[in-house]
Design a protein around this motif. Structure first.
Motif, mmCIF file in Angstrom:
data_model
loop_
_atom_site.group_PDB
_atom_site.id
_atom_site.type_symbol
_atom_site.label_atom_id
_atom_site.label_comp_id
_atom_site.label_asym_id
_atom_site.label_seq_id
_atom_site.Cartn_x
_atom_site.Cartn_y
_atom_site.Cartn_z
ATOM 1 N N SER A 174 0.831 -1.200 0.000
ATOM 2 C CA SER A 174 0.000 0.000 0.000
ATOM 3 C C SER A 174 0.867 1.252 0.000
ATOM 4 C CB SER A 174 -0.889 0.009 1.249
ATOM 5 O OG SER A 174 -1.728 -1.108 1.248
ATOM 6 N N PRO A 175 0.253 2.425 -0.289
ATOM 7 C CA PRO A 175 1.005 3.681 -0.196
ATOM 8 C C PRO A 175 1.566 3.866 1.218
ATOM 9 C CG PRO A 175 -1.116 4.053 -1.251
ATOM 10 C CD PRO A 175 -1.117 2.645 -0.747
ATOM 11 N N PHE A 176 2.749 4.483 1.321
ATOM 12 C CA PHE A 176 3.421 4.615 2.608
ATOM 13 C C PHE A 176 2.840 5.716 3.492
ATOM 14 C CE2 PHE A 176 6.871 2.627 0.083
ATOM 15 C CZ PHE A 176 7.027 1.497 0.852
ATOM 16 N N THR A 177 2.390 6.818 2.900
ATOM 17 C CA THR A 177 1.926 7.953 3.696
ATOM 18 C C THR A 177 0.501 8.329 3.309
ATOM 19 O OG1 THR A 177 2.677 9.629 2.110
ATOM 20 C CG2 THR A 177 4.284 8.888 3.767
ATOM 21 N N LEU A 178 -0.134 9.155 4.146
ATOM 22 C CA LEU A 178 -1.477 9.632 3.840
ATOM 23 C C LEU A 178 -1.463 10.462 2.562
ATOM 24 C CD1 LEU A 178 -4.444 9.958 4.584
ATOM 25 C CD2 LEU A 178 -3.795 11.909 6.022
ATOM 26 N N TRP A 179 -0.430 11.270 2.369
ATOM 27 C CA TRP A 179 -0.308 12.088 1.157
ATOM 28 C C TRP A 179 -0.233 11.194 -0.091
ATOM 29 C CZ3 TRP A 179 -1.323 16.613 -0.690
ATOM 30 C CH2 TRP A 179 -0.761 17.027 -1.888
ATOM 31 N N ASP A 180 0.580 10.143 -0.028
ATOM 32 C CA ASP A 180 0.677 9.201 -1.151
ATOM 33 C C ASP A 180 -0.675 8.553 -1.437
ATOM 34 O OD1 ASP A 180 3.367 9.702 -1.384
ATOM 35 O OD2 ASP A 180 3.991 7.911 -0.275
ATOM 36 N N PHE A 181 -1.389 8.211 -0.368
ATOM 37 C CA PHE A 181 -2.708 7.606 -0.505
ATOM 38 C C PHE A 181 -3.673 8.561 -1.211
ATOM 39 C CE2 PHE A 181 -7.001 6.981 1.198
ATOM 40 C CZ PHE A 181 -7.221 5.652 0.894
ATOM 41 N N MET A 182 -3.680 9.820 -0.783
ATOM 42 C CA MET A 182 -4.569 10.818 -1.378
ATOM 43 C C MET A 182 -4.209 11.067 -2.841
ATOM 44 S SD MET A 182 -5.092 13.335 1.954
ATOM 45 C CE MET A 182 -4.610 14.728 1.053
ATOM 46 N N GLN A 183 -2.924 11.125 -3.155
ATOM 47 C CA GLN A 183 -2.499 11.324 -4.541
ATOM 48 C C GLN A 183 -2.898 10.134 -5.415
ATOM 49 O OE1 GLN A 183 -1.416 14.006 -5.950
ATOM 50 N NE2 GLN A 183 -1.350 15.141 -4.044
ATOM 51 N N GLN A 184 -2.786 8.941 -4.851
ATOM 52 C CA GLN A 184 -3.173 7.735 -5.588
ATOM 53 C C GLN A 184 -4.662 7.779 -5.924
ATOM 54 O OE1 GLN A 184 -3.764 4.052 -3.369
ATOM 55 N NE2 GLN A 184 -2.386 3.026 -4.822
ATOM 56 N N ARG A 185 -5.504 8.097 -4.950
ATOM 57 C CA ARG A 185 -6.947 8.151 -5.171
ATOM 58 C C ARG A 185 -7.312 9.252 -6.158
ATOM 59 N NH1 ARG A 185 -5.972 3.976 -2.763
ATOM 60 N NH2 ARG A 185 -7.488 2.924 -1.440
ATOM 61 N N LYS A 186 -6.657 10.389 -6.068
ATOM 62 C CA LYS A 186 -6.892 11.494 -7.005
ATOM 63 C C LYS A 186 -6.582 11.040 -8.432
ATOM 64 C CE LYS A 186 -4.890 15.933 -8.221
ATOM 65 N NZ LYS A 186 -3.836 16.877 -7.872
ATOM 66 N N ARG A 187 -5.455 10.359 -8.603
ATOM 67 C CA ARG A 187 -5.061 9.861 -9.927
ATOM 68 C C ARG A 187 -6.081 8.845 -10.442
ATOM 69 N NH1 ARG A 187 -2.204 5.485 -11.797
ATOM 70 N NH2 ARG A 187 -1.817 4.754 -9.691
ATOM 71 N N TRP A 188 -6.573 7.974 -9.564
ATOM 72 C CA TRP A 188 -7.562 6.982 -9.977
ATOM 73 C C TRP A 188 -8.845 7.649 -10.460
ATOM 74 C CZ3 TRP A 188 -7.490 2.912 -5.456
ATOM 75 C CH2 TRP A 188 -6.290 2.216 -5.499
#
Length: 106
Positions: free
Chosen positions: A71-85
């Motif tokens: 999974s993404p390592f940080t909350l920021w990475d998680f948010m960027q991943q969802r935005k890209r999706w």
């Protein structure tokens, strides 16, 4: 039953969504459809692959089993991943609908 499992068991098509995690494909399907689809297929490549494979007549199913994913390592990475999706899925729907003329009715 989750929506992915439901759609694959019942319809054998990616009708509601597609999640690239834990995807297992036949080699011939992956070579023919490909995950390398240039700019149009680069933002949400898993979603693009599913729609393209579906248009070429491939069917889908759900396989019981266990797999591991990172999974993404940080909350920021998680948010960027969802935005890209989200951006990618909106773009893919527009591109595929334009090319295939998918009727969108309610």
């Amino acid at each position: 039953m989750g929506k992915l499992r439901f759609q694959f068991y019942l319809f054998h098509k990616p009708l509601f969504s597609w999640k690239g995690s834990y995807v297992v494909t036949q080699v011939c399907a992956e070579k023919k459809v490909s995950f390398d689809n240039g700019l149009d297929g680069s933002v949400a490549e898993d979603c693009y692959f599913a729609m393209k494979a579906y248009m070429e007549g491939y069917t889908f199913n759900f396989i019981e089993g266990e797999m591991w994913e990172k999974s993404p390592f940080t909350l920021w990475d998680f948010m960027q991943q969802r935005k890209r999706w989200i951006q990618g899925k909106k773009h893919k729907f527009y591109i595929v609908n334009k090319e295939v003329k998918i009727p969108v009715t309610v």
